[in-house]
Design an enzyme around this catalytic site. Structure first.
Site, PDB file in Angstrom:
ATOM      1  N   SER A  56       0.870  -1.732   0.084  1.00  0.00           N
ATOM      2  CA  SER A  56       0.373  -0.279  -0.302  1.00  0.00           C
ATOM      3  C   SER A  56       0.922   1.400  -0.247  1.00  0.00           C
ATOM      4  O   SER A  56       1.695   1.571   0.153  1.00  0.00           O
ATOM      5  CB  SER A  56      -1.596  -0.021   1.346  1.00  0.00           C
ATOM      6  OG  SER A  56      -0.218   0.379   2.323  1.00  0.00           O
ATOM      7  N   ASP A  57       0.461   2.276  -0.414  1.00  0.00           N
ATOM      8  CA  ASP A  57       0.782   3.920  -0.296  1.00  0.00           C
ATOM      9  C   ASP A  57       0.560   3.979   1.358  1.00  0.00           C
ATOM     10  O   ASP A  57      -0.599   3.217   1.980  1.00  0.00           O
ATOM     11  CB  ASP A  57       0.636   4.614  -1.413  1.00  0.00           C
ATOM     12  CG  ASP A  57       1.824   5.895  -1.320  1.00  0.00           C
ATOM     13  OD1 ASP A  57       2.425   5.708  -0.752  1.00  0.00           O
ATOM     14  OD2 ASP A  57       1.443   6.175  -2.510  1.00  0.00           O
ATOM     15  N   TRP A  58       1.617   4.812   1.844  1.00  0.00           N
ATOM     16  CA  TRP A  58       1.766   4.713   3.182  1.00  0.00           C
ATOM     17  C   TRP A  58       0.073   5.864   3.566  1.00  0.00           C
ATOM     18  O   TRP A  58      -0.496   7.023   2.982  1.00  0.00           O
ATOM     19  CB  TRP A  58       2.551   5.373   3.946  1.00  0.00           C
ATOM     20  CG  TRP A  58       4.064   5.070   4.204  1.00  0.00           C
ATOM     21  CD1 TRP A  58       4.665   5.320   5.385  1.00  0.00           C
ATOM     22  CD2 TRP A  58       4.383   4.521   2.752  1.00  0.00           C
ATOM     23  NE1 TRP A  58       5.706   4.123   5.506  1.00  0.00           N
ATOM     24  CE2 TRP A  58       5.829   3.499   3.878  1.00  0.00           C
ATOM     25  CE3 TRP A  58       4.050   3.780   2.134  1.00  0.00           C
ATOM     26  CZ2 TRP A  58       6.416   2.170   3.783  1.00  0.00           C
ATOM     27  CZ3 TRP A  58       5.207   2.102   1.856  1.00  0.00           C
ATOM     28  CH2 TRP A  58       6.102   1.628   2.305  1.00  0.00           C
ATOM     29  N   GLY A  59      -0.808   4.590   4.184  1.00  0.00           N
ATOM     30  CA  GLY A  59      -2.212   5.183   4.437  1.00  0.00           C
ATOM     31  C   GLY A  59      -2.935   5.026   3.483  1.00  0.00           C
ATOM     32  O   GLY A  59      -4.551   5.515   3.489  1.00  0.00           O
ATOM     33  N   GLY A  60      -3.270   4.417   2.355  1.00  0.00           N
ATOM     34  CA  GLY A  60      -3.667   4.426   1.656  1.00  0.00           C
ATOM     35  C   GLY A  60      -4.872   2.940   1.733  1.00  0.00           C
ATOM     36  O   GLY A  60      -5.509   2.709   0.796  1.00  0.00           O
TER      37      GLY A  60
END
Length: 723
Positions: free
Chosen positions: A257-261
Site C-alpha cells: 500500500s501507499d503509506w496510509g492508503g
C-alpha cells in the site's frame, strides 16, 4: 530444577536441512515449505508494517524482515522507527541521481540500465530490500505536483525506460516497487478522489507501462495509489489488483500500500493487497494508542480470519508472495555488497543529466549571426549568472523524494570552475521575500546585466509547496517568484540571454519569442552543475528530447480543457474527459500546436533522414514488419539523434490519435557519418483497445508510419496496409 531457554539460530535450523533455507532449492518449494511451518498469527504479521519503513519477517524461523526506502532517484535518509522525523544519522548521505523526468528525456534505455544499476548498488549498501520506485504514472497536466518523479506523457516511452531500470536494480537483490498503481495523476484530493475514465483510456494510456514493468521487467513489487478508481480505493481495488495485475498479467510479487492508503480490512484482505504500510500509529503498543497491531491487516484481519468471515486462502496467498519477496531480497545471500557515492555513480548521474538536458531553442543572434550556444572558451569576458536556482539545493523538499546529498554541484559552482573570474552572480529572484525585497533583487540584476556580455538565467520551479512537490499541485502554469518580470526586464537591457529552466514540469513562456537560447534542465542531482556546463560549453552535444509536451497555454492541455470536473474534480469525483487524447495525441489530432512538442530537442549539429524502406507493404496478424532508413550527421559536430517512429490509421472508424509512438532509437554519429537504423514492428503495434470485445484489435486498412525528430517534426512517411 533450573529452567533454561534454547534459542535456535538460522544456522542451526539450516543444519536440519529445512528446504526453505536451502538457496539451491527451487524458490517455490522453499516458499511452500516455509508457509507450512508458520502459524496463522505469523502469516498475518507479515501483512502489515512494524515500523515506518519495515514489515515483519518470521523470527522463530530465522526469516528476516523487509526494509524499505523511498527513492525513485536516490535512497532517502533514515527515518525514525515510528515518526516522520529524520533519524540524524551521519552515514546516510547518498548520490542524488537526476529526477525521472530527466532520465526519460534521455530516451536512452541503456542509460536507464546504468541508472538502475547504480541506484540499486546504493540501496543494497544501505541494506534496503525494497526501493520505492520507479514512478511511472502518466503526465496528464503540467499542474501535477509530482510529475517530476514520473517519466512523461507517453506509455511506450515510459515502459521502454522503466524496464531496464527495474531489471538492474533487482540484480542487486533489491526489489524495485513501481508506483503508483494506478491513475495517481494529481496531488489535489489524492487520498480520496474517485477517478473515472473509459476502458480505452485505461488500457491504452494509463496501464501499458505498468504491464511492461510486470511482464518484461519482472518487477518484484508494486505500490498501490491513494486515489479511488471507479469507486474503489486503488490499494484495495479488486479490478486493479486481482483482475488485472495478478490474474491477467500474472504478477507473482507483492502489492504494497501507499503509506496510509488502506481504509477497510475486508476489502484490503480479499481484493489483493499484500502489505499495509503507513496507517497512522501513535506508539509501539496498542494498549492506549493506535499501534501497528491495530492496522487493518493486523489484529482486525486475524480476528476476521478466526471468525471465518474471511477465507484463510487470502492470508496464505499474501504470505506466499511476501515470503517469495523476502527470499528474492533479504534472504538472498548471493547478492552483491553494493556501494555508495562512488566515482562511477557520480559519473552515471552526470551522464544522465547531460544527456537528459533538452535544448529547446538556440536561435542565431543579430550581432554575430550565430547561436549563443555553445559558449566557446574566450567568447565572452563578463558572464552574469542570475537566479536562485543557480545556488538552491534542489535535492531537498518535494515530499518523499527528499534526499540527503553527500555532494551537490550547483550550476554556479560548475560555471565558476569552468570560466573562473569571468563569472559573477546575482540572485535576481527568491522565494519567501517581500515585494520590496523582490524589486530590489530584480533591479540589481538588471543593473548588472547592462555591463555583462552574456546573461545566464537559472530559473524554473522548485520543490517548494505548490511547485514540484508531493501533496500539492501547482496553482498556475506561469513561473513563480516574479521570474517573468525579471526575464523581460533583463531582455530590455541585454539580448544575450541563455535561460535554463530547472523543473519537473512544463511552464508558460510569454517571453519565448524574445529569448534566443533556452534549456530545459530538470532536477539534475549531485552532478547537476557539471551536467549543465558540459552542455553549455559544448563538451557534450545536447541530445535530450522532451518526454512530454509544453502547451502554449494551459487550456491547450486535454485535461485542462474540459472544466474542473476533468481536473482536479469536484473533490469527490473526477472524469478523464480528454479520454485517450493525452499530450501530443491531442495536439496532433486536434491540430493544437504545442509550444514545444513531445520528442522535441535540438542539437549543435544537424541530421538528415533517408527514405524509409519496408520489408513488405502488407501485414497481417502474426507477422513482423521491418522498416529501415539511413540517418546522417550533416553537421560539423559529433552528436546523438533520437529517431522516433509513430504509427497512425489513415481512416479510422473510431476515435484514434493521428499518431502514436511505437519505437525509437538513439544513434551516435560523427560528423558526415551515416548509419542504417532498423525497426521491427508487429501487427499489435497498429492496434487499439476494442471495448465491445474487451481485446486489442487491428482494423484492416491503410496506416501511415511517421519517422521524425519529434511528434511534430516528421521527416519521412511511408504507408502500410493491414489485411
Amino acid at each position: 530444577m533450573i529452567a533454561c531457554a534454547i534459542f535456535f539460530s538460522p544456522t542451526f535450523i539450516q543444519a536440519q536441512n529445512f528446504p526453505y533455507l536451502d538457496e539451491s532449492e527451487d524458490i517455490e518449494v522453499r516458499v511452500k515449505d516455509a508457509l507450512s511451518r508458520m502459524t496463522l498469527e505469523e502469516k498475518v504479521a507479515l501483512c502489515h508494517a512494524q515500523g515506518k519503513f519495515t514489515s515483519s519477517g518470521v523470527p522463530r524461523l530465522g526469516i528476516p524482515e523487509l526494509w524499505m526506502s523511498d527513492g525513485p532517484h536516490g535512497v532517502r535518509a533514515e527515518i525514525n522507527w515510528n515518526n516522520w522525523h529524520y533519524a540524524g544519522w551521519t552515514s546516510d548521505s547518498v548520490t542524488v541521481f537526476p529526477a525521472l523526468t530527466c532520465l526519460a528525456a534521455t530516451w536512452n534505455p541503456s542509460l536507464a540500465a546504468k541508472y538502475g544499476k547504480a541506484l540499486g548498488q546504493e540501496a543494497r549498501y544501505r541494506k534496503k530490500d525494497v526501493l520505492l520506485g520507479p514512478g511511472i504514472n502518466i503526465y496528464r497536466t503540467p499542474l501535477g505536483g509530482r510529475n517530476f518523479e514520473y517519466m512523461g506523457e507517453d506509455p511506450y516511452l515510459t515502459g521502454a525506460m522503466c524496464v531496464p531500470y527495474i531489471q538492474e536494480i533487482q540484480k542487486n537483490g533489491v526489489a524495485a516497487c513501481v508506483k503508483h498503481f494506478a491513475l495517481n495523476n494529481q496531488e489535489t484530493w489524492r487520498d480520496h478522489i474517485d477517478v473515472n475514465l473509459s476502458e480505452r483510456a485505461l488500457r491504452e494510456i494509463y496501464l501499458p507501462a505498468f504491464e511492461k514493468a510486470v511482464r518484461e521487467g519482472k518487477v518484484y513489487s508494486v505500490m498501490g495509489a491513494y486515489n479511488k478508481v471507479r469507486g474503489e480505493h486503488a490499494c484495495q481495488s479488486n479490478l486493479l489488483l486481482n483482475e488485472i495485475l495478478k490474474t491477467e498479467w500474472g504478477f507473482d510479487g507483492v502489492v504494497i500500500s501507499d503509506w496510509g492508503g488502506v481504509h477497510d480490512t475486508f476489502e484490503a484482505a480479499v481484493n489483493g493487497l499484500d502489505i499495509e504500510m503507513g496507517s497512522y500509529t501513535n506508539g509501539l503498543n496498542s494498549t492506549t494508542d493506535f499501534g501497528f497491531d491495530d492496522y487493518y491487516l493486523a489484529l482486525p484481519y486475524l480476528k476476521m480470519l478466526k471468525e471465518g468471515k474471511i477465507d484463510s486462502s487470502t492470508v496464505d496467498d499474501k504470505a506466499e508472495r511476501i515470503l517469495r519477496l523476502i527470499m528474492r531480497t533479504a534472504m538472498n545471500t548471493s547478492k552483491p555488497f553494493g556501494s555508495l557515492c562512488t566515482d562511477e555513480h557520480y559519473q552515471v548521474a552526470r551522464e544522465v543529466g547531460s544527456e537528459g538536458i533538452v535544448l529547446l531553442k538556440n536561435d542565431a543572434i543579430k550581432k554575430t549571426g550565430k547561436p549563443l550556444l555553445p559558449i566557446m572558451d574566450g567568447k565572452y569576458k563578463r558572464i552574469l549568472i542570475v537566479g536562485d536556482n543557480a545556488v538552491k539545493n534542489l535535492n531537498e523538499g518535494g515530499g518523499s523524494s527528499d534526499l540527503k546529498a553527500k555532494i551537490m554541484i550547483s550550476p554556479l559552482d560548475a560555471l565558476k570552475s569552468l570560466y573562473g573570474d569571468k563569472i559573477s552572480y546575482t540572485k535576481g529572484y527568491s522565494t519567501n521575500v517581500t515585494q520590496l525585497q523582490a524589486d530590489s533583487l530584480r533591479d540589481e540584476a538588471v543593473k548588472l546585466s547592462k555591463a555583462s556580455d552574456l546573461i545566464i538565467i537559472v530559473g524554473g520551479l522548485s520543490k517548494d509547496r505548490y511547485q514540484d512537490d508531493e501533496g500539492y499541485d501547482r496553482l498556475s502554469y506561469g513561473l513563480p517568484f516574479g521570474q517573468n518580470e525579471l526575464i523581460e526586464d533583463i531582455w530590455d537591457v541585454n539580448k544575450n540571454i541563455v535561460l535554463i529552466l530547472l523543473s519537473g514540469n512544463a511552464v508558460e513562456m510569454p517571453w519565448v519569442d524574445k529569448i534566443p537560447a533556452i534549456l530545459q534542465g530538470w532536477y539534475l542531482g549531485s552532478m547537476g552543475g557539471y551536467s549543465l556546463t558540459d552542455v553549455l560549453s559544448g563538451k557534450v552535444n545536447p541530445s535530450g528530447k522532451l518526454p512530454f509536451s509544453f502547451p502554449k497555454k494551459l487550456e491547450d492541455c486535454g485535461a485542462m480543457s474540459h472544466g474542473e470536473i476533468a481536473f482536479p474534480g469536484d473533490s469527490i469525483r473526477e472524469e478523464y474527459l480528454e479520454d485517450i487524447l493525452v499530450g501530443y495525441r491531442l495536439h496532433d489530432t486536434k491540430n493544437i500546436p504545442a509550444l514545444f512538442p513531445f520528442g522535441h530537442g535540438l542539437s549543435y549539429t544537424t541530421f538528415s533522414y533517408g527514405k524509409p524502406e519496408l520489408s513488405h507493404s502488407l501485414i497481417s496478424l502474426g507477422e513482423d514488419l521491418t522498416l529501415s532508413l539511413t540517418l546522417t550527421n550533416t553537421g560539423e559536430t559529433a552528436g546523438k539523434e533520437v529517431v522516433q517512429l509513430y504509427v497512425g490509421q489513415d481512416s479510422p472508424t473510431c476515435l484514434r490519435p493521428q499518431k502514436e509512438l511505437k519505437r525509437f532509437k538513439k544513434v551516435y554519429l560523427n560528423p558526415k557519418e551515416s548509419q542504417r537504423v532498423d525497426f521491427t514492428l508487429k501487427a499489435e503495434d497498429f492496434a487499439y483497445y476494442n471495448t465491445d470485445d474487451a481485446l486489442w484489435k487491428t482494423d484492416p486498412g491503410k496506416y501511415t508510419i511517421f519517422i521524425g525528430s519529434s511528434s511534430s517534426d516528421i521527416r519521412q512517411r511511408i504507408s502500410i496496409e493491414f489485411q
